[in-house]
Structures are given as structure tokens and as C-alpha cells.
Write a protein that holds these residues in place. Structure first.
Motif, mmCIF file in Angstrom:
data_model
loop_
_atom_site.group_PDB
_atom_site.id
_atom_site.type_symbol
_atom_site.label_atom_id
_atom_site.label_comp_id
_atom_site.label_asym_id
_atom_site.label_seq_id
_atom_site.Cartn_x
_atom_site.Cartn_y
_atom_site.Cartn_z
ATOM 1 N N PRO A 348 0.806 -1.226 0.000
ATOM 2 C CA PRO A 348 0.000 0.000 0.000
ATOM 3 C C PRO A 348 0.842 1.280 0.000
ATOM 4 C CG PRO A 348 -0.203 -1.181 2.096
ATOM 5 C CD PRO A 348 0.520 -2.086 1.161
ATOM 6 N N GLU A 349 2.075 1.168 0.550
ATOM 7 C CA GLU A 349 2.951 2.357 0.602
ATOM 8 C C GLU A 349 3.383 2.813 -0.796
ATOM 9 O OE1 GLU A 349 5.473 -1.231 0.495
ATOM 10 O OE2 GLU A 349 3.728 -0.694 1.718
ATOM 11 N N SER A 350 3.291 1.905 -1.785
ATOM 12 C CA SER A 350 3.686 2.284 -3.150
ATOM 13 C C SER A 350 2.707 3.310 -3.747
ATOM 14 C CB SER A 350 3.768 1.049 -4.052
ATOM 15 O OG SER A 350 2.478 0.477 -4.212
ATOM 16 N N PHE A 351 1.542 3.480 -3.107
ATOM 17 C CA PHE A 351 0.555 4.450 -3.591
ATOM 18 C C PHE A 351 0.753 5.839 -2.976
ATOM 19 C CE2 PHE A 351 -1.284 0.658 -5.158
ATOM 20 C CZ PHE A 351 -2.201 1.003 -6.149
ATOM 21 N N ASP A 352 1.683 5.946 -2.021
ATOM 22 C CA ASP A 352 1.901 7.236 -1.348
ATOM 23 C C ASP A 352 2.351 8.323 -2.336
ATOM 24 O OD1 ASP A 352 1.174 6.000 0.955
ATOM 25 O OD2 ASP A 352 3.204 5.839 1.791
ATOM 26 N N GLN A 353 3.137 7.919 -3.337
ATOM 27 C CA GLN A 353 3.629 8.893 -4.326
ATOM 28 C C GLN A 353 2.469 9.507 -5.121
ATOM 29 O OE1 GLN A 353 6.983 9.970 -4.682
ATOM 30 N NE2 GLN A 353 5.833 11.533 -5.798
ATOM 31 N N TYR A 354 1.473 8.675 -5.439
ATOM 32 C CA TYR A 354 0.302 9.187 -6.161
ATOM 33 C C TYR A 354 -0.444 10.206 -5.295
ATOM 34 C CZ TYR A 354 1.048 4.922 -8.956
ATOM 35 O OH TYR A 354 1.594 3.936 -9.727
ATOM 36 N N SER A 355 -0.592 9.876 -4.019
ATOM 37 C CA SER A 355 -1.292 10.783 -3.087
ATOM 38 C C SER A 355 -0.568 12.121 -3.001
ATOM 39 C CB SER A 355 -1.394 10.157 -1.691
ATOM 40 O OG SER A 355 -2.125 8.958 -1.765
ATOM 41 N N GLU A 356 0.756 12.032 -2.947
ATOM 42 C CA GLU A 356 1.572 13.253 -2.870
ATOM 43 C C GLU A 356 1.399 14.099 -4.133
ATOM 44 O OE1 GLU A 356 6.201 14.033 -2.363
ATOM 45 O OE2 GLU A 356 5.477 12.403 -1.070
ATOM 46 N N ASN A 357 1.416 13.440 -5.297
ATOM 47 C CA ASN A 357 1.243 14.145 -6.573
ATOM 48 C C ASN A 357 -0.150 14.780 -6.671
ATOM 49 O OD1 ASN A 357 3.804 13.336 -7.267
ATOM 50 N ND2 ASN A 357 3.136 11.657 -8.590
ATOM 51 N N LEU A 358 -1.155 14.073 -6.159
ATOM 52 C CA LEU A 358 -2.527 14.595 -6.190
ATOM 53 C C LEU A 358 -2.672 15.843 -5.315
ATOM 54 C CD1 LEU A 358 -4.651 11.329 -6.093
ATOM 55 C CD2 LEU A 358 -4.835 13.100 -7.831
ATOM 56 N N GLU A 359 -1.942 15.871 -4.204
ATOM 57 C CA GLU A 359 -2.011 17.016 -3.284
ATOM 58 C C GLU A 359 -1.635 18.315 -3.982
ATOM 59 O OE1 GLU A 359 -3.240 17.547 -0.276
ATOM 60 O OE2 GLU A 359 -3.849 15.446 -0.259
ATOM 61 N N HIS A 360 -0.663 18.235 -4.907
ATOM 62 C CA HIS A 360 -0.153 19.445 -5.568
ATOM 63 C C HIS A 360 -0.668 19.588 -6.996
ATOM 64 C CE1 HIS A 360 2.874 18.105 -2.534
ATOM 65 N NE2 HIS A 360 2.623 19.332 -2.103
ATOM 66 N N TYR A 361 -1.686 18.806 -7.319
ATOM 67 C CA TYR A 361 -2.173 18.791 -8.705
ATOM 68 C C TYR A 361 -3.296 19.793 -8.907
ATOM 69 C CZ TYR A 361 -4.060 16.869 -13.071
ATOM 70 O OH TYR A 361 -4.500 16.695 -14.358
ATOM 71 N N GLU A 362 -3.163 20.580 -9.977
ATOM 72 C CA GLU A 362 -4.234 21.516 -10.325
ATOM 73 C C GLU A 362 -5.025 20.942 -11.481
ATOM 74 O OE1 GLU A 362 -3.933 25.919 -11.022
ATOM 75 O OE2 GLU A 362 -2.502 25.682 -9.378
ATOM 76 N N ILE A 363 -6.309 20.736 -11.242
ATOM 77 C CA ILE A 363 -7.166 20.077 -12.235
ATOM 78 C C ILE A 363 -7.405 20.984 -13.451
ATOM 79 C CG2 ILE A 363 -9.502 19.189 -12.601
ATOM 80 C CD1 ILE A 363 -9.404 18.255 -9.646
#
Length: 381
Positions: A348-363
Motif C-alpha cells: 500500500p505504501e507504493s501508492f503514497d507517491q500518487y497521493s503526494e502528486n494529487l495534493e499538488h495537482y491543479e485540475i
């Protein structure tokens, strides 16, 4: 003077294209256009959301009949024949249903109304079509080049993803035809999604990871694959649950499969809900198991809610998930879904990078921008 517009769609049941159309209509200024919305069937969850200033017309009334029960066959047959007659003899439709009203714009809100709009007796109206699906090489659609070419009879072809745009541009024979193609991201209301996600209960009580999937229950969505993978992972000792939100003609088949696989305790079919967002928000992972798509609206909703996403590699997904920076893209197969879900459960920790990228993502899928672009097309035709 207000432009007179006719928009055609089958019904306002709970599909992505229907939701997108209603979101668009809700965000139009009501003093600018005179709109007739013609439905083949007056039914659907989104009917109540159509603004009151829009004139809703219909060919048939009542719920969609998805079974072949004996008592339903006469009504079903009548609807089919009636719609066929009005499609073949379009002048009857324009005379008796539309009362000979003259339109400036005729608009097919989905690709299935291509022929109805192109065969309109009103030759002077400008014609627009909105393509929401990848029409090439799928189980449901396999348009030949000749069939594709017919779409160039429209004055504007609105497409919702790079892949669909590329398919049309490849078949355009002139610069004029190429200029008819315009890519517009679906108008979706991020604020509404975030607000509605707060309406439900708090965090899920489940002690095991929950994978959620939302969509109309059609074979296209691959819920059968999802349940089979679920069973396989359970047999291997990976504890987790599946939630499927949606309704559609394949609902009973999926329910039957759920029982056959013996996964009724660990998977839930919730049917349609007006507000899936609290459930999406509370699940551990969002999973898209589709066999094909055009530009899956639901992924936009999962991105807005910053979910950990697993998706099959279907049309629009690479564009939406920023080539895999915002979620895990897996092979479009049962094995691909299995690998993605197993990775989520094992690492599950391999998904942390996606979460981090989503935090700074502008739709980039901006509601106002999309509505303005479509209005611009209408105004300049």
C-alpha cells in the motif's frame, strides 16, 4: 435575438454523458438561448436537475424496460416501432412533436443521434455532435472508416479526449474537416463534488481495505472482471472488500455472478445513488475496471476527492492520470486488474507517491472554461 437550439439524447438516466449534459445546461445563462431538449424516453435521475427554463419534450414516457418479461413486450415493441418511424420519416417528428419550429442549432448530445440530426429536414440549421466514446475497436463499437466519415457531415464535432481527437483527425481529408474537430474537456463541477462528499457519514468502519467502483452496470465497465479478481485475491488470503455503485441492464447478471463466486459477504452492489461521493471519499482505493471508455468522468471525480486510483489502460486514462503520475494504470485485462489490486494490498505504501502528486495537482478540467468553449462554438456557428 435568442438562438433556438434543439438538443437530442435518449434519456437522462445515470450515465456520464447524461450527467455532463445536465451540468452544462445548469451552467448556461438562461436569457441567452431558447432550448428544446428532446428525449426518446422521459425518464432518468437527472430529469429533476434540468433548469426550468429549458423546454423538455419526449417521444415516450416511463422507465426504461431492460427485461423481456411477457407483460413488457407490447410496450417495448411500441416504443421501438414508434421511434423507428419517427427516425425514418423525420418530417413527422418535426411537424407533430416539434410543431414545425425552426432551429438555428441542432445538437446530438451523444454519438448515437448522429443520423437523427444529420437527417433533419431543416437543412439550414448548424449541426453539432458531442462524442463521449472511443468508437474504434471496442466490443460495443467498431466503426468502419466509412461510418466515421459520416460524422464530418456536422459543422462541429466536439470530442472529449486526445485519443478520440486523434482518431477523427486521422480520417479528416481536408483542412476544413480537421477544423470541425474540437476537443473540450467535459464540464464537471468540482465544487459540487467536494460539497456532496461531505454529506455522508464519517470514515469507513471497515477494518480491511475497500475498493470502490462507480458506473452504469454494463459489460463495458468490467464489473464481472472485478468480481472474479476479488474472488481470486480472497482465495490467496488477501482480505479486502468491493463496493459497486450503479444500476443498468446488466445488474442482475452481476448479482448472479456475485452469488456464483460466493462473494456476497465481501462485495456489495449498492444500485444507483444520487450521491456516490461520500462512499468514494471513504473507500481506500478507487478502481476503474472498464474494458473501454471515451474519457471516464468518474476518474475526474476520484481525482477531485484525491483517491488512490487503479485503472485499466483505456481511452482517456493516460490523459486524466497524467501518464501514471496520479494513479496506477494497469493492463486492460483481468490479469492487469489482479496485478493492480494485489499491489495495493501487498504494498500500500507504493501508492503514497500518487497521493503526494494529487495534493499538488491543479485540475485542468475547469467547469467555467468548458461551458464557455461550448457557448463560443454555438455563438460562432
Amino acid at each position: 435575438m435568442k438562438k433556438k437550439i434543439l438538443i437530442r439524447i435518449g434519456s437522462l438516466r445515470h450515465g456520464g454523458a447524461e450527467k455532463v449534459l445536465v451540468t452544462f445546461l445548469k451552467n448556461l445563462p438562461e436569457d441567452k438561448y431558447e432550448i428544446d431538449l428532446l428525449l426518446n424516453l422521459y425518464s432518468g435521475k437527472y430529469l429533476a436537475e434540468v433548469p426550468s427554463w429549458i423546454n423538455v419534450l419526449y417521444l415516450n414516457k416511463g422507465e426504461m424496460i431492460t427485461t423481456n418479461r411477457l407483460q413488457d413486450i407490447p410496450t417495448k415493441a411500441f416504443r421501438v416501432i414508434y421511434q423507428k418511424v419517427l427516425k425514418t420519416f423525420s418530417s413527422l417528428l418535426y411537424q407533430f412533436i416539434l410543431k414545425d419550429k425552426k432551429y438555428d442549432i441542432e445538437f446530438a448530445a451523444i454519438h448515437g443521434f448522429r443520423d437523427e440530426i444529420l437527417n433533419s429536414p431543416q437543412k439550414s440549421s448548424k449541426k453539432i455532435i458531442w462524442i463521449h466514446n472511443d468508437l474504434k475497436k471496442t466490443e460495443l463499437y467498431n466503426y468502419t472508416d466509412d461510418e466515421f466519415r459520416k460524422f464530418f457531415g456536422f459543422d462541429k464535432i466536439m470530442v472529449i479526449s486526445e485519443k478520440i481527437q486523434h482518431d477523427f483527425e486521422t480520417l479528416a481529408k481536408t483542412e476544413e474537416e480537421k477544423n470541425k474537430i474540437v476537443r473540450i474537456y467535459n464540464p464537471l463541477d468540482t465544487e459540487e463534488i467536494l460539497n456532496k462528499s461531505e454529506c455522508g457519514s464519517g470514515k469507513s468502519e471497515d477494518e480491511v481495505p475497500v475498493f470502490i467502483s462507480v458506473g452504469t452496470i454494463f459489460p463495458q465497465k468490467g464489473f464481472d472482471r472485478l468480481l472474479r479478481v476479488h474472488k481470486r485475491l480472497l482465495e490467496e488470503g488477501f482480505k479486502h472488500k468491493i463496493q459497486i455503485l450503479g444500476d443498468g441492464y446488466d445488474f442482475e447478471n452481476i448479482k448472479k455472478l456475485q452469488k456464483e463466486l460466493g462473494v456476497t459477504e465481501t462485495s456489495t452492489l449498492f444500485g444507483f445513488t444520487d450521491n456516490p461521493y461520500p462512499s468514494i471519499k471513504n473507500a481506500y482505493f478507487y478502481i476503474l475496471s472498464s474494458r473501454y471508455e471515451g474519457f471516464p468522468t468518474v476518474l475526474f471525480e476520484a481525482i477531485t476527492l484525491k483517491k488512490k486510483i487503479i485503472s485499466t489502460d483505456v481511452s482517456g486514462v493516460r490523459e486524466m492520470l497524467d501518464n501514471g503520475k496520479l494513479g496506477l494504470i494497469v493492463e486492460n485485462s483481468e490479469d492487469g486488474i489482479y496485478d493492480g489490486m494485489k499491489k495495493a494490498l501487498e504494498e500500500p505504501e507504493s501508492f503514497d507517491q500518487y497521493s503526494e502528486n494529487l495534493e499538488h495537482y491543479e485540475i485542468p478540467f475547469n467547469l467555467d472554461h468548458s461551458v464557455s468553449r461550448i457557448m463560443e462554438i454555438i455563438d460562432h456557428l
